[in-house]
Design a protein around this motif. Structure first.
Motif, PDB file in Angstrom:
ATOM      1  N   GLU A 143      -1.812  12.504  10.492  1.00 35.31           N
ATOM      2  CA  GLU A 143      -2.281  13.873  10.679  1.00 35.31           C
ATOM      3  C   GLU A 143      -3.185  14.309   9.530  1.00 35.31           C
ATOM      4  OE1 GLU A 143       1.079  16.353  11.215  1.00 35.31           O
ATOM      5  OE2 GLU A 143       1.681  15.445  13.131  1.00 35.31           O
ATOM      6  N   GLU A 144      -2.966  13.720   8.361  1.00 29.80           N
ATOM      7  CA  GLU A 144      -3.793  13.978   7.196  1.00 29.80           C
ATOM      8  C   GLU A 144      -4.227  12.653   6.590  1.00 29.80           C
ATOM      9  OE1 GLU A 144      -4.761  16.916   6.400  1.00 29.80           O
ATOM     10  OE2 GLU A 144      -3.473  18.050   7.758  1.00 29.80           O
ATOM     11  N   VAL A 145      -5.199  12.723   5.692  1.00 26.12           N
ATOM     12  CA  VAL A 145      -5.723  11.505   5.061  1.00 26.12           C
ATOM     13  C   VAL A 145      -4.622  10.751   4.317  1.00 26.12           C
ATOM     14  CG1 VAL A 145      -7.336  10.640   3.328  1.00 26.12           C
ATOM     15  CG2 VAL A 145      -8.042  12.462   4.882  1.00 26.12           C
ATOM     16  N   ASP A 146      -3.721  11.469   3.670  1.00 29.91           N
ATOM     17  CA  ASP A 146      -2.679  10.824   2.879  1.00 29.91           C
ATOM     18  C   ASP A 146      -1.638  10.098   3.728  1.00 29.91           C
ATOM     19  OD1 ASP A 146      -3.867  11.732   0.580  1.00 29.91           O
ATOM     20  OD2 ASP A 146      -2.634  13.547   0.443  1.00 29.91           O
ATOM     21  N   ASP A 147      -1.736  10.192   5.052  1.00 26.90           N
ATOM     22  CA  ASP A 147      -0.782   9.503   5.928  1.00 26.90           C
ATOM     23  C   ASP A 147      -1.184   8.060   6.224  1.00 26.90           C
ATOM     24  OD1 ASP A 147       0.792  11.785   6.167  1.00 26.90           O
ATOM     25  OD2 ASP A 147      -0.388  12.555   7.850  1.00 26.90           O
ATOM     26  N   ILE A 148      -2.362   7.646   5.799  1.00 30.84           N
ATOM     27  CA  ILE A 148      -2.845   6.292   6.074  1.00 30.84           C
ATOM     28  C   ILE A 148      -1.891   5.215   5.528  1.00 30.84           C
ATOM     29  CG2 ILE A 148      -4.658   4.613   5.490  1.00 30.84           C
ATOM     30  CD1 ILE A 148      -5.498   6.394   7.739  1.00 30.84           C
ATOM     31  N   PRO A 149      -1.380   5.312   4.282  1.00 33.77           N
ATOM     32  CA  PRO A 149      -0.469   4.265   3.791  1.00 33.77           C
ATOM     33  C   PRO A 149       0.768   4.093   4.659  1.00 33.77           C
ATOM     34  CG  PRO A 149      -1.268   5.603   1.968  1.00 33.77           C
ATOM     35  CD  PRO A 149      -1.716   6.278   3.218  1.00 33.77           C
ATOM     36  N   LEU A 150       1.379   5.182   5.088  1.00 38.12           N
ATOM     37  CA  LEU A 150       2.564   5.083   5.945  1.00 38.12           C
ATOM     38  C   LEU A 150       2.226   4.381   7.254  1.00 38.12           C
ATOM     39  CD1 LEU A 150       5.491   5.740   6.668  1.00 38.12           C
ATOM     40  CD2 LEU A 150       4.714   7.993   7.464  1.00 38.12           C
ATOM     41  N   ALA A 151       1.077   4.705   7.830  1.00 43.04           N
ATOM     42  CA  ALA A 151       0.675   4.059   9.083  1.00 43.04           C
ATOM     43  C   ALA A 151       0.535   2.555   8.917  1.00 43.04           C
ATOM     44  CB  ALA A 151      -0.643   4.669   9.577  1.00 43.04           C
ATOM     45  N   LEU A 152      -0.025   2.128   7.784  1.00 48.07           N
ATOM     46  CA  LEU A 152      -0.199   0.687   7.559  1.00 48.07           C
ATOM     47  C   LEU A 152       1.141  -0.028   7.427  1.00 48.07           C
ATOM     48  CD1 LEU A 152      -3.285   0.414   5.152  1.00 48.07           C
ATOM     49  CD2 LEU A 152      -3.179   0.334   7.639  1.00 48.07           C
ATOM     50  N   TRP A 153       2.093   0.579   6.727  1.00 46.11           N
ATOM     51  CA  TRP A 153       3.412  -0.041   6.587  1.00 46.11           C
ATOM     52  C   TRP A 153       4.114  -0.132   7.937  1.00 46.11           C
ATOM     53  CZ3 TRP A 153       5.183  -2.899   2.797  1.00 46.11           C
ATOM     54  CH2 TRP A 153       4.659  -2.752   1.510  1.00 46.11           C
ATOM     55  N   VAL A 154       4.011   0.908   8.746  1.00 45.40           N
ATOM     56  CA  VAL A 154       4.647   0.885  10.067  1.00 45.40           C
ATOM     57  C   VAL A 154       4.017  -0.186  10.959  1.00 45.40           C
ATOM     58  CG1 VAL A 154       5.007   2.217  12.183  1.00 45.40           C
ATOM     59  CG2 VAL A 154       5.363   3.301   9.961  1.00 45.40           C
ATOM     60  N   VAL A 155       2.701  -0.280  10.939  1.00 51.14           N
ATOM     61  CA  VAL A 155       2.008  -1.260  11.780  1.00 51.14           C
ATOM     62  C   VAL A 155       2.328  -2.690  11.345  1.00 51.14           C
ATOM     63  CG1 VAL A 155      -0.277  -2.172  12.351  1.00 51.14           C
ATOM     64  CG2 VAL A 155       0.152   0.281  12.474  1.00 51.14           C
ATOM     65  N   SER A 156       2.455  -2.926  10.034  1.00 44.40           N
ATOM     66  CA  SER A 156       2.675  -4.287   9.549  1.00 44.40           C
ATOM     67  C   SER A 156       4.125  -4.737   9.647  1.00 44.40           C
ATOM     68  CB  SER A 156       2.203  -4.414   8.101  1.00 44.40           C
ATOM     69  OG  SER A 156       2.916  -3.517   7.261  1.00 44.40           O
ATOM     70  N   ALA A 157       5.062  -3.819   9.858  1.00 46.98           N
ATOM     71  CA  ALA A 157       6.479  -4.196   9.930  1.00 46.98           C
ATOM     72  C   ALA A 157       6.748  -5.266  10.990  1.00 46.98           C
ATOM     73  CB  ALA A 157       7.335  -2.954  10.173  1.00 46.98           C
ATOM     74  N   PRO A 158       6.222  -5.141  12.220  1.00 42.72           N
ATOM     75  CA  PRO A 158       6.439  -6.217  13.193  1.00 42.72           C
ATOM     76  C   PRO A 158       5.866  -7.563  12.753  1.00 42.72           C
ATOM     77  CG  PRO A 158       5.672  -4.226  14.279  1.00 42.72           C
ATOM     78  CD  PRO A 158       5.508  -4.002  12.816  1.00 42.72           C
ATOM     79  N   ALA A 159       4.748  -7.532  12.020  1.00 41.96           N
ATOM     80  CA  ALA A 159       4.157  -8.788  11.550  1.00 41.96           C
ATOM     81  C   ALA A 159       5.093  -9.501  10.582  1.00 41.96           C
ATOM     82  CB  ALA A 159       2.807  -8.515  10.884  1.00 41.96           C
ATOM     83  N   PHE A 160       5.734  -8.738   9.694  1.00 42.59           N
ATOM     84  CA  PHE A 160       6.687  -9.344   8.763  1.00 42.59           C
ATOM     85  C   PHE A 160       7.881  -9.925   9.522  1.00 42.59           C
ATOM     86  CE2 PHE A 160       5.157  -5.824   5.703  1.00 42.59           C
ATOM     87  CZ  PHE A 160       4.033  -6.566   5.388  1.00 42.59           C
ATOM     88  N   LEU A 161       8.359  -9.207  10.527  1.00 42.73           N
ATOM     89  CA  LEU A 161       9.502  -9.682  11.315  1.00 42.73           C
ATOM     90  C   LEU A 161       9.150 -10.965  12.059  1.00 42.73           C
ATOM     91  CD1 LEU A 161      12.330  -9.319  12.538  1.00 42.73           C
ATOM     92  CD2 LEU A 161      11.290  -7.862  14.292  1.00 42.73           C
ATOM     93  N   VAL A 162       7.970 -10.991  12.683  1.00 47.07           N
ATOM     94  CA  VAL A 162       7.563 -12.166  13.449  1.00 47.07           C
ATOM     95  C   VAL A 162       7.356 -13.374  12.539  1.00 47.07           C
ATOM     96  CG1 VAL A 162       5.683 -13.119  14.845  1.00 47.07           C
ATOM     97  CG2 VAL A 162       6.595 -10.857  15.355  1.00 47.07           C
ATOM     98  N   THR A 163       6.925 -13.144  11.308  1.00 46.24           N
ATOM     99  CA  THR A 163       6.792 -14.257  10.359  1.00 46.24           C
ATOM    100  C   THR A 163       8.130 -14.945  10.147  1.00 46.24           C
ATOM    101  OG1 THR A 163       4.967 -13.125   9.225  1.00 46.24           O
ATOM    102  CG2 THR A 163       6.063 -14.907   8.036  1.00 46.24           C
ATOM    103  N   LEU A 164       9.185 -14.162   9.954  1.00 44.17           N
ATOM    104  CA  LEU A 164      10.522 -14.728   9.766  1.00 44.17           C
ATOM    105  C   LEU A 164      11.029 -15.402  11.039  1.00 44.17           C
ATOM    106  CD1 LEU A 164      12.208 -11.852   7.710  1.00 44.17           C
ATOM    107  CD2 LEU A 164      11.357 -14.051   6.856  1.00 44.17           C
ATOM    108  N   VAL A 165      10.860 -14.738  12.168  1.00 47.12           N
ATOM    109  CA  VAL A 165      11.365 -15.284  13.432  1.00 47.12           C
ATOM    110  C   VAL A 165      10.668 -16.598  13.766  1.00 47.12           C
ATOM    111  CG1 VAL A 165      11.474 -14.887  15.916  1.00 47.12           C
ATOM    112  CG2 VAL A 165      12.031 -13.037  14.349  1.00 47.12           C
ATOM    113  N   THR A 166       9.357 -16.657  13.570  1.00 47.61           N
ATOM    114  CA  THR A 166       8.610 -17.877  13.866  1.00 47.61           C
ATOM    115  C   THR A 166       9.005 -19.013  12.931  1.00 47.61           C
ATOM    116  OG1 THR A 166       6.751 -16.510  14.588  1.00 47.61           O
ATOM    117  CG2 THR A 166       6.299 -18.832  14.193  1.00 47.61           C
TER     118      THR A 166
END
Length: 445
Positions: A143-166
């Motif tokens: 909603e604001e510019v300062d929300d970009i870091p939170l969005a990146l962490w949320v988006v990358s969370a599945p990538a970290f999980l899939v790395t472990l699962v794979t």
């Protein structure tokens, strides 16, 4: 990972203090990486196997996500934040080819003939499912510019999980026994396959037509927010439109996958779907120029995505059918490479053809998010009418006309499997005839 920034283009520009071209490079990086790495990925899949390819993809994606997140931390000087972000995006882009080409190989090796198209559809649709999640989540978080870091962490969370699962879950590249006659056959070596498909007219037409469709879908998904916000549509609405494209696409792809598994009407479904996608795209070009037409914009984008995504798994199966016994990853993977290569050209051309908003439009409020503490020179709303008209509409029309008139495929894999089954049936009949004869000839002790 690919579409993260397209779903919040204006706020990303403000956060990293970059230009629109630098923002769009974050998306185009995936196309630049796929073109050369597509050949490497097909070789890895066909030579080293699914397991190796998936491990490479998972780790590159996980590391790329981590670097993207680090770019938002205070330890990184602001002048270098975009560089770190871009490196992370490049790693994620390199991961794409190693997993995007896998569904066709997976379906061919692990599923029987009457389930291949459905399996390929499910695997192929996981990519747009991830895009849909980003389209929905990112605008809600940012909603604001300062929300970009939170969005990146949320988006990358599945990538970290899939790395472990794979890493700990993928055990083998092939099943213990082949599920279909073709799965047990030896495919052509990679370079032999390349020389074979270059001489295949039907494959060349399919490759170019599908590549155009994929490139235009990618372009629209990347530019959706930038196309709509100058006409007063919000980031949230642009995200909803992107999600609708994918939701309807997954539904129609599921129906088409089950249908072609039963009927084998790959050619007919492909041509009809591409034609309807083109008509929907032309309609979107017209309504996106108008204000306060939320329903029409949403409907046309949904229809374009619905019919456009349907051609993806169908084309992957058709590519294997018309080129058999070329390895699955080679024929289907090069179709994706074609789409990414054309996407680079179309995205550059579409950006070049953008114009300042007409004078009469400047008096109206835009839906673009321009923070109060920045100047409007950072993000300038543009008119995308010429871009959509001269690139989107003309290219898509040429693609569907060429496909309908010139593409007449022969299903080589299905024919080969039929012959293998007939030979196996005859051998079984011979064995059944020999056994009674041998038994009668044996003298009891």
């Amino acid at each position: 990972m690919w579409i993260t920034f397209a779903a919040a283009a204006d706020t990303t520009i403000a956060f990293y203090r970059i230009s629109s071209l630098q923002l769009n490079m974050l998306s185009m990086t995936f196309m630049f990486a796929t073109v050369p790495l597509g050949f490497v990925a097909t070789w890895v899949l066909d030579t080293l196997g699914l397991k190796t390819s998936l491990l490479i993809s998972a780790w590159l994606n996980g590391l790329g996500g981590l670097l993207r997140n680090i770019s938002t931390l205070d330890i990184i000087p602001h002048d270098h934040a975009y560089t770190v972000l871009l490196i992370g995006q490049i790693l994620a882009a390199c991961a794409q080819s190693f997993v995007m080409f896998a569904p066709t190989k997976l379906a061919a090796l692990w599923f029987p003939e009457n389930r291949r198209a459905t399996a390929n559809m499910i695997g192929s649709m996981m990519n747009p499912l991830g895009n849909m999640v980003a389209f929905i989540i990112v605008p809600l978080i940012v909603e604001e510019v300062d929300d970009i870091p939170l969005a990146l962490w949320v988006v990358s969370a599945p990538a970290f999980l899939v790395t472990l699962v794979t890493t700990f879950g993928v055990r083998r590249s092939r099943p213990p026994s082949p599920p279909s006659p073709s799965a047990g056959e030896v495919t052509q070596p990679f370079f032999t396959g390349l020389t074979t498909i270059i001489r295949n007219k039907d494959y060349i037409i399919l490759n170019l037509a599908f590549g155009a469709g994929l490139a235009l879908f990618t372009s629209l998904a990347s530019f959706m927010e930038q196309i709509l916000c100058p006409r007063g549509y919000s980031d949230d609405f642009a995200g909803i439109c992107g999600a609708l494209m994918i939701v309807l696409g997954m539904i129609l792809s599921g129906i088409a996958g089950v249908y072609v598994d039963k009927t084998k009407h790959f050619d007919e479904v492909l041509k009809i779907s591409l034609a309807l996608a083109v008509l929907s795209g032309i309609a979107f070009t017209q309504v996106s120029r108008l204000r306060d037409q939320h329903a029409l914009v949403a409907i046309t984008t949904a229809l374009f995505g619905g019919f456009g995504l349907t051609i993806y798994p169908i084309t992957m199966e058709l590519a294997v059918e018309v080129t058999y016994p070329v390895a699955e990853a080679t024929s289907s993977g090069l179709c994706v490479v074609s789409g990414q290569a054309q996407g680079i050209a179309y995205m550059f051309l579409m950006q070049y053809l953008t114009k300042p908003l007409p004078y009469e439009e400047l008096q109206y409020e835009t839906g673009c998010h321009i923070p109060d503490n920045t100047t409007t020179s950072i993000f300038q709303p543009q008119d995308w009418t010429d871009s959509n008209l001269y690139v989107f509409n003309i290219v898509s029309t040429l693609a569907v006309v060429c496909l309908v008139l010139l593409f007449n495929p022969t299903y080589k894999r299905l024919e080969a499997e039929k012959k293998i089954s007939e030979v196996a049936g005859k051998n079984m009949e011979i064995k059944l005839q020999v056994i009674p004869t041998v038994s009668a000839a044996v003298t009891p002790l």
